[in-house]
Every structure is written in C-alpha cells, then in structure tokens.
Scaffold this motif. Sequence first.
Motif, PDB file in Angstrom:
ATOM      1  N   PHE A  75      -7.866  -1.509  -7.535  1.00 31.72           N
ATOM      2  CA  PHE A  75      -7.293  -1.045  -6.258  1.00 31.72           C
ATOM      3  C   PHE A  75      -6.426   0.206  -6.419  1.00 31.72           C
ATOM      4  CE2 PHE A  75      -4.403  -0.848  -2.730  1.00 31.72           C
ATOM      5  CZ  PHE A  75      -5.180  -1.198  -1.645  1.00 31.72           C
ATOM      6  N   PHE A  84       4.521  -8.900  -8.528  1.00 37.26           N
ATOM      7  CA  PHE A  84       5.276  -9.843  -7.710  1.00 37.26           C
ATOM      8  C   PHE A  84       5.316 -11.226  -8.334  1.00 37.26           C
ATOM      9  CE2 PHE A  84       3.913  -6.483  -5.016  1.00 37.26           C
ATOM     10  CZ  PHE A  84       4.930  -6.316  -4.087  1.00 37.26           C
ATOM     11  N   GLN A 140      -4.270   2.953   4.758  1.00 40.57           N
ATOM     12  CA  GLN A 140      -5.160   2.305   3.787  1.00 40.57           C
ATOM     13  C   GLN A 140      -4.837   0.816   3.661  1.00 40.57           C
ATOM     14  OE1 GLN A 140      -4.335   5.203   0.722  1.00 40.57           O
ATOM     15  NE2 GLN A 140      -6.522   5.574   0.427  1.00 40.57           N
ATOM     16  N   MET A 151      -6.905   4.179  -5.141  1.00 35.37           N
ATOM     17  CA  MET A 151      -5.922   4.901  -4.346  1.00 35.37           C
ATOM     18  C   MET A 151      -5.649   6.273  -4.939  1.00 35.37           C
ATOM     19  SD  MET A 151      -5.349   3.132  -1.793  1.00 35.37           S
ATOM     20  CE  MET A 151      -6.796   2.091  -1.755  1.00 35.37           C
ATOM     21  N   HIS A 170       3.704  -9.718   0.618  1.00 40.96           N
ATOM     22  CA  HIS A 170       3.672  -8.964  -0.634  1.00 40.96           C
ATOM     23  C   HIS A 170       2.356  -8.245  -0.858  1.00 40.96           C
ATOM     24  CE1 HIS A 170       7.093 -11.654  -2.338  1.00 40.96           C
ATOM     25  NE2 HIS A 170       7.547 -10.649  -1.628  1.00 40.96           N
ATOM     26  N   LEU A 171       1.290  -8.729  -0.170  1.00 39.95           N
ATOM     27  CA  LEU A 171      -0.009  -8.070  -0.365  1.00 39.95           C
ATOM     28  C   LEU A 171       0.081  -6.615   0.055  1.00 39.95           C
ATOM     29  CD1 LEU A 171      -2.501 -10.801   0.859  1.00 39.95           C
ATOM     30  CD2 LEU A 171      -1.854 -10.204  -1.468  1.00 39.95           C
ATOM     31  N   LEU A 196      10.266  -0.126  -1.125  1.00 39.61           N
ATOM     32  CA  LEU A 196       9.894  -1.067  -0.062  1.00 39.61           C
ATOM     33  C   LEU A 196      11.078  -1.359   0.839  1.00 39.61           C
ATOM     34  CD1 LEU A 196       7.730  -3.469  -2.209  1.00 39.61           C
ATOM     35  CD2 LEU A 196       6.917  -2.073  -0.313  1.00 39.61           C
ATOM     36  N   GLY A 220      -7.739  -1.515   4.326  1.00 38.40           N
ATOM     37  CA  GLY A 220      -8.248  -2.112   3.088  1.00 38.40           C
ATOM     38  C   GLY A 220      -7.754  -3.521   2.835  1.00 38.40           C
ATOM     39  N   ILE A 221      -6.586  -3.862   3.374  1.00 34.98           N
ATOM     40  CA  ILE A 221      -6.017  -5.174   3.084  1.00 34.98           C
ATOM     41  C   ILE A 221      -5.907  -6.018   4.364  1.00 34.98           C
ATOM     42  CG2 ILE A 221      -4.072  -6.416   2.080  1.00 34.98           C
ATOM     43  CD1 ILE A 221      -5.470  -4.629   0.094  1.00 34.98           C
ATOM     44  N   PHE A 260      -5.010  -9.782  -3.985  1.00 35.54           N
ATOM     45  CA  PHE A 260      -5.760  -9.711  -2.725  1.00 35.54           C
ATOM     46  C   PHE A 260      -6.859 -10.766  -2.724  1.00 35.54           C
ATOM     47  CE2 PHE A 260      -4.578  -5.126  -3.495  1.00 35.54           C
ATOM     48  CZ  PHE A 260      -3.412  -5.218  -2.759  1.00 35.54           C
ATOM     49  N   ASP A 311       2.844  -4.892   0.392  1.00 32.87           N
ATOM     50  CA  ASP A 311       3.794  -4.227  -0.499  1.00 32.87           C
ATOM     51  C   ASP A 311       3.113  -3.821  -1.800  1.00 32.87           C
ATOM     52  OD1 ASP A 311       5.685  -4.673   1.384  1.00 32.87           O
ATOM     53  OD2 ASP A 311       6.708  -6.298   0.321  1.00 32.87           O
ATOM     54  N   ALA A 312       2.291  -4.755  -2.318  1.00 34.80           N
ATOM     55  CA  ALA A 312       1.603  -4.475  -3.575  1.00 34.80           C
ATOM     56  C   ALA A 312       0.700  -3.256  -3.428  1.00 34.80           C
ATOM     57  CB  ALA A 312       0.790  -5.695  -4.004  1.00 34.80           C
ATOM     58  N   ALA A 313      -0.036  -3.221  -2.314  1.00 34.65           N
ATOM     59  CA  ALA A 313      -0.945  -2.096  -2.088  1.00 34.65           C
ATOM     60  C   ALA A 313      -0.148  -0.796  -1.975  1.00 34.65           C
ATOM     61  CB  ALA A 313      -1.774  -2.344  -0.839  1.00 34.65           C
ATOM     62  N   LEU A 314       0.963  -0.845  -1.241  1.00 31.93           N
ATOM     63  CA  LEU A 314       1.809   0.344  -1.097  1.00 31.93           C
ATOM     64  C   LEU A 314       2.297   0.823  -2.461  1.00 31.93           C
ATOM     65  CD1 LEU A 314       4.062  -0.482   1.987  1.00 31.93           C
ATOM     66  CD2 LEU A 314       2.359   1.338   1.834  1.00 31.93           C
ATOM     67  N   SER A 315       2.743  -0.132  -3.283  1.00 26.71           N
ATOM     68  CA  SER A 315       3.299   0.257  -4.574  1.00 26.71           C
ATOM     69  C   SER A 315       2.228   0.851  -5.483  1.00 26.71           C
ATOM     70  CB  SER A 315       3.963  -0.940  -5.249  1.00 26.71           C
ATOM     71  OG  SER A 315       2.985  -1.802  -5.783  1.00 26.71           O
ATOM     72  N   MET A 316       0.960   0.555  -5.179  1.00 24.77           N
ATOM     73  CA  MET A 316      -0.119   1.144  -5.982  1.00 24.77           C
ATOM     74  C   MET A 316      -0.632   2.433  -5.366  1.00 24.77           C
ATOM     75  SD  MET A 316      -2.363  -1.964  -7.453  1.00 24.77           S
ATOM     76  CE  MET A 316      -2.190  -3.065  -6.111  1.00 24.77           C
ATOM     77  N   GLY A 317       0.091   2.924  -4.389  1.00 24.53           N
ATOM     78  CA  GLY A 317      -0.251   4.242  -3.872  1.00 24.53           C
ATOM     79  C   GLY A 317      -1.060   4.247  -2.593  1.00 24.53           C
ATOM     80  N   ALA A 318      -1.260   3.066  -1.960  1.00 27.73           N
ATOM     81  CA  ALA A 318      -2.014   3.059  -0.716  1.00 27.73           C
ATOM     82  C   ALA A 318      -1.123   3.537   0.431  1.00 27.73           C
ATOM     83  CB  ALA A 318      -2.509   1.649  -0.418  1.00 27.73           C
ATOM     84  N   SER A 319      -1.696   4.314   1.344  1.00 26.15           N
ATOM     85  CA  SER A 319      -0.935   4.733   2.516  1.00 26.15           C
ATOM     86  C   SER A 319      -0.947   3.581   3.519  1.00 26.15           C
ATOM     87  CB  SER A 319      -1.588   5.955   3.138  1.00 26.15           C
ATOM     88  OG  SER A 319      -2.847   5.606   3.670  1.00 26.15           O
ATOM     89  N   PRO A 320      -0.011   3.570   4.485  1.00 28.32           N
ATOM     90  CA  PRO A 320      -0.008   2.500   5.485  1.00 28.32           C
ATOM     91  C   PRO A 320      -1.371   2.319   6.146  1.00 28.32           C
ATOM     92  CG  PRO A 320       1.975   3.794   5.683  1.00 28.32           C
ATOM     93  CD  PRO A 320       1.132   4.470   4.645  1.00 28.32           C
ATOM     94  N   ASN A 322       4.267   4.659  -1.491  1.00 25.61           N
ATOM     95  CA  ASN A 322       2.941   4.872  -2.070  1.00 25.61           C
ATOM     96  C   ASN A 322       2.836   6.170  -2.845  1.00 25.61           C
ATOM     97  OD1 ASN A 322       3.376   5.944   0.448  1.00 25.61           O
ATOM     98  ND2 ASN A 322       1.214   6.074   0.952  1.00 25.61           N
TER      99      ASN A 322
END
Lengths: 329, 565
Positions: A96, A79, B183, A100, B169-170, A50, B187-188, A85, B172-181, A71
């Motif tokens: 989620f 966190f 997505q 992905m 962080h929402l 990040l 999605g968020i 969400f 960031d959290a999605a990114l860390s779970m593999g979502a592309s920007p 990703n």
Amino acid sequence: MLEIINLKKMYNGQSLLNGISFRIDGGETVCLLGASGSGKSTILRIISGLEKADSGEVLWQGSNLKTIPVNQRGFGLMFQDYALFPHLDVFANVAFGLKMQNLGNKEIEMRVVDILRQVNLTEFAHRSITGLSGGEQQRVALARALAPHPRLLMLDEPLGALDRALREGLINELRGILHESGVPAIYVTHDQQEAFTIADKIILLHDGLVAQAGSASEVFNHPVNPWVASFLGLGNLLGGVTTPDGVNTALGIFPCAHTKPAREEVTLLLRPQAVMADSEPSIIGNVADVIFRGQDYRVELENGLYFYLEPAPSIGQSIRVRPLQVECL
Amino acid sequence: MPIVNFRKVLPWLAPSIFLSLFFFYPLTRILALGLDFSFFQKSPHFLSQTLEILRFTFYEAALSTLLTLVVGLPLAHLFAHYDFPGKKVLRVLTAVPFMLPTVVVAAGFNALLGPRGWINLGWMAFFQLDRAPLVFIGTLSAILIAHVFYNSTIVIRLVGNAWASMDPHLGDAALSMGASPRQVLMGITLPLLRPSIFAASLLVFLFDFTSYGVILLLGGPRFATIEVEIYIQALQMLNLPAASLLSLVQLICTLGFSAIYARYIVRVTAAIKPRAASLNQTRPRLKGQKLYVTGMIIFLVIFFVLPLLALPLRSVSQLEANRADLSQVKQTVTFDYYRELFVNRNDSLFYVPPFQAARNSLFYASITVILSLLLGFPAAAALARPGKLEKWLDPLLMLPLGASSVTLGLGYILTFNRPLFFSQFTFLTSPMLVPLAHTTIALPFVIRSLQAALAQIPSQLREAASVLGAPRWKIWLYVDWPIISRAVISAGAFAFTISLGEFGAASLLTRPDYPTLPTAIYRFLSQPGGLNYGQAMAMATILMLVCGLGILLIESFRLPGSGDF
C-alpha cells in the motif's frame, strides 16, 4: 534528527501533555515508557501528524513539520491493533505505502517480496488478513510500516495485543529487524521488560512530562525520583529527613550519599538485595511470607518491605536485615 | 420408528395449515391463472404495455435508490462520526417514516406540498393567486421524494453502522503511508463500505420496486408500477389473468432481489466487529465541521419533520372556504374535520360514518395480533432450537416476505370469491379476509423477533432451574416468560402497526361498507372538496398517532440490537 520541543495538549479539559521535550538521533531506537493514559500514543499521533498539539514543536532535521500533512511526512506508524486493511491481502497491505509513492509494479513486487522474507512471511503473500494469527498479523503490520522505507518508524505498543509467550519470541525478532533496517524508531510501551530489551534510550513519561531519559542501565541504576523508582519496581521506598549522619526514617537512620541540605524531606530507595546481619544499618521485622525465586528467596516483612535473601528464614521469625544498597532520591 | 417425530411436527401444525391455506394456496391460484396465456389473444397490446410498466418500475426504483444514496450516505457519515446534542432523537426520527403507513406519508406530503397544502395555500394567500402554483402531487418528483423520505433510514443504519464500526486506525495507517484523504476514501473507506452500500441499495431498490401506496397516492393515474398495475387490472379492468401474470413477474423479481440481498447482508454483518462505536465519534470542533454538522441537522429536521408536522397541523386548520360559501374565507383552528368523522352524510363516500373505519382498523389489528402471536409462538419456539425439520421449514415460513401485499390481495380475490369448502360461505364477502391477509404479512416478522428472544435464553438457565426443582411449567413461567415477555409485546405491537397501516391488500379486499383507515384516507384524498380533504387529514393524523405509539412500543420493548433489517 527528530526533535520534540515543549509539546502541550489538553484532552477533554484535562492536560495530557504538559511540555514534553526529547530528541532522537539517527539509527537509535527510543522507547517511550509510561503507564497507560500517560499520553504516549498521543505523542506518536502528534509526531505523525494525525493530531495537532496545542503548543510546542516537532522538528525534523531542524525544520518545523507543523504545516506538513500526515501523508507527506514519510514516517511509518505501526498501530497497536495493527490496522491491517481487511479488504486487501497480505501482499496488498504491504504494498500500500509503495503504491502511494507511485512506484512501478516491478519495484513494488521486489520490495514486498524482500520485506516479507525479512519478517518470515514469504508464503503468506496472498493470504487474507482475517485468516492470520495474532503474531502473523503483527509481522505483516511491521512489514507494511517498513516497506516504504520511512525516515522514522513509530511503533505503538506493537506487542500489546499478543500473549506473553508470543511476546518474548517476537521482541527479539523485532529487535533484530529494527537493527538490520537501521531506521530510527520510537517504540511506545508500558512494559519495562520490553523497553529494556529493545531500547537504546528510554524516556519515562509521567504527569505529562519526561520524568527521566537515558539508557536502560542509566535509568535502572540511577532513578532520578521516587516515581521512577516505584514505576520500575526498583525496591522499597521509605520517606525520611536528612540529618548529618544520613537519613532519619521511621525504621532507623540510614547513611547514604546525598547533596541535600539538612532537615529536608527525601525518599530512600532500599534495593531488595540484602543480607541477614546484626550490624547497622539494619531493619528488624517479622517474616510475613517467603517466596522462592530460584537463586534466592523473596522475603516479605510484616512492615511491608521486601528483600531477596538466601537462605530463607521461616515465616513468623523475627529477623534483622541489612540492605546492601541505599540511595537517596 | 417414524421418520419425523410427532412432537416435533406439532408446533408446526397450526402455522403450516394457516400458511398453506392463506398464502400458498392463493399463490398457486395466481400461478395457474397467470401462466394461462390465452388472454393475450384478447388484449394484444398487453405485452408491450407490460414491458413499459416494467421499464418504468425499474426506472423509478433505480432513480429513487440513487437519490436515497445521495441523501443517505452523508447522513450515515454524520451519524457514524459526529456526536452532537439531540443525536439520538434525530436518529430515531429518520427511522420513523420507514415504519409509518404509506397513506400517512402520502397525506403528510399532501398536507405540505399538495394543492391544498401549507406551501401552496400560503403562496396563494401571499401573492393573491387563485390557483396552486406548485404542482407536486402527480409528478415523478413526488414519488422520488417520498421514496427517499421512506428509505433513507436503511442507508443510514446499514452503512452508518458499518462506518461507525470501521477501525479509525485504518485511515490513519493509510495517511501515515502517504495516502491523500482522497486516496483514503477511494482506496480504503469506500471498498470497506461497499458491501454495506450494496446491501442497502438492494434493500432500498426492493422497497422502491414494490412501492404501491406512494405511487397510487402521490403519483396519480399517470404512473403505474407493476404493483399499481396489478390493482388496476384486477379491480378496474377486471382482467384477473393479466393481474396474475403481473403478480408472477413481480414475485420473481422480488424473490431474486431478496436472494441476492440475503447473500450480501451476511457479509455486512460479518464485517462489523463489535466495538465501542463512540470511539469513532467526536464532537465537531473545527469551523468546517461545525458548519457541516449544523447544515446536515437543519436539512434533517426540514426533510423529516416538516411533512410529519404539516399533517396534524393541517388537520386542525381551516385554511380555505367551505364549498357552501365561496365568498368567505375563514382561517381558523378547527376541530370540524374530526367532528365530521362521526357524521354519516348523505353524500358520503361510504354507507357508514368515517369513524367506523377507525373501529374496523382497530378490530382487524387486534385479530392480527392475536392470530399472529398464537401461530407464531410455537413456530418461533421450534426455530429457536432448530433441528433438520426447522432448517427446511425456515425459508418457507419467510416466503410471505417476498410476496407483495397486493399480490396477496389478488390471490385472496382469486381464491375466496367462490365457495371454498362450504357452498353457502363465500370468503370474499367476509370482512375476515383482511385480518387474515394481515396475519400472513405479519407472521414472518413476529416469528423472527420471538425466535431471536427465545434463542438468546441460555439453556443453562433452564437446566439450573430444573436442577433447583422447578417443573417444566414453572420453568416456563419463571424463566422463559419474564425474559421473552418484552419481545412478545414488541412483536405484538409490530403486528398491530402493520395491520393498522397496511394498504396494499386492504385496497383490494375491503368492502365499501367496511373500510379500514388507510382505504378510507385514500378514498377521501382522491375526492374533491375541502371537507373531504380535511377529513383525510384528520384520519391520517389519527393513524399517524396510533402508529407512532405502536412504533414507540416496538422500539422500547424490542431486544437490543435485534431490529436492524
């Protein structure tokens, strides 16, 4: 598995990380322990991708992660504020990461149900996030981070938002879940009790550097410098100068094992375990306060030192105390 | 025991009598006349004509809303995520058009893009043309651009606030779970912004739907929204039943949209967690970010500053020949247009010097301030500690918000053009009708802002004062008043600014010998001749400056956080 080499990072013109290096091996839980503002969370953000470090490397099984976007790293990050969400329910939050990965609905359903059972949230699957208590949210966040089977799990002060009583219950639960899952984990906290409970290895951060790394008993029993001893609250710290007989301090000469040359300034750690005795080396002082601790008493002297004694002296009394354990740092 | 305590009713007496007389009664007149369908027999084309107008109103409103989103969303993102020098000023700047009178905005665009505007005159001078090459006034584009100019701030504020308060962080959290920007966005971010985007769209749509001045002044005779058609039917066709029916249609639509908006905005405010918004904001660091921020700032300045700058500059520039000597074109700085305002010319549009319009407007605005504060204060005090009666009355008090000012004007024409109580006293000839209409329009705003100020005084303060020995009136003087005086100034300035710039009701109610500034500007703008144009520019500049002052007062004295739609 994960290797951090010489991470450096400036933040608003001040250096936050000055060259952090450590490594984590399979299945172990490593705890980053340091005061707030010591850059613990930033290290996690750099590992997860990040944020970018100014210099230094993050290696996973020997290969550099620099060019791999967040990703695609396959790391889990939990966190401090959970970052659940709010527009999705418990099930959808946990699902989620699996979505992905483009898994089929059946498989997703199975894995979510499975992980929700692990964290005792089976009945909560279709609850809204906003209606959950702090402890429940914390478990959803953990389940969400674990569900995609991350190669590495990072937890950023996962219990920080909870009150004391809840924390003690959850830390043991967390320990169990982490061990059961067998996933290597980095756990960030400023609470040493938490760190000692959960960590296989503790990494103490200070001034943007690793102050000490080792198992809980190693750092507890053998602090490498005065900062570590003071941060962990191991005892009284006393400045002094080495002499052939021991260390000369304002309160007398204390014999202790060291490998330093003579006339060098050192810090003595006097652990609070002590007895009242007339024999040397001992400290004379007037009792300022006595606090009952259960098995013994915490006795504070007017010169600022404290010891654990039994039986309790009375306040105002002049006593002689012999510390049982003196280390030279 | 009586069902309703008299002391509880007392504060409501004045405002309810006022609203009954000057809002609800005129409304019933419209209702009565509009539901009498007999005029259909006289004008068989009316139905299809109305449907066509309704279609156009929906069309321009939908298109304007879409464009406003296209412009507003990137700006909302800019303000929510980046920190840059001059940000505060720019943010205020985007909000200024929203509070400016329509005639000023129309005059501003006219000064920039109109046939006598800077761009056309510059173009003509440069290429030696004898006709204005850019046709802007009288086109749909003019309407759309003015609407975007007006309402972008709604999107910027509503969506921007929601965006800024979203937990970073929402994503960031999605990114860390593999979502592309992408997505993360789909999605968020967008799902979380959806309520605020929807609420902002509704509000923008509502304003575009009831747009009047912009259509009349920039669209010209080719375009008519329901609102404009009410004016045309009432004043030009003298077909009051048709105007009434249109008013009803308009009222039903706006009330419907307002109701949906009210339901939605609750969700938006509930979703916004108070958090330090600065947490999410960074200075642009990467090259791409810098480029994006700089580009947006340039666009902002061009789009929001140029029209407002063109107006005052145009009002002091002689750019074309006077009617008398076509041969000679002098291009100079001049205060002639301002001087002319004091002259009563024979061929003038009015029987009085134009400057009289400014005096009338100030007079009307002062009456509006006094009336709306006097009527609003007791109501606001009662609403601040609501009982059963208040909960019931509250929506009724806010109802004037749903009625357009043109509808109000029509209602007054229908109601007061004949003796109401005294046979020799006809209201329509009375210049007092305009400030009464303005008070009706301003009252809900005044009540709301006073109510918010009064409600925020903790009752412990009053209790502490009375325990310390203060009698009721001293509590009011030393506790309540110091705390709410700022809100009173802000509310007063609001009423003043509303009255000064109000065009809809005034265009129906003002008499030619008693013009207000906006009606005078409209008259001058629609007349040929450089002098008339220049005078319109001068008056619009004066109006802009006075309203700007009003806006400054409102902003600096309003309660923090209490002014966002």
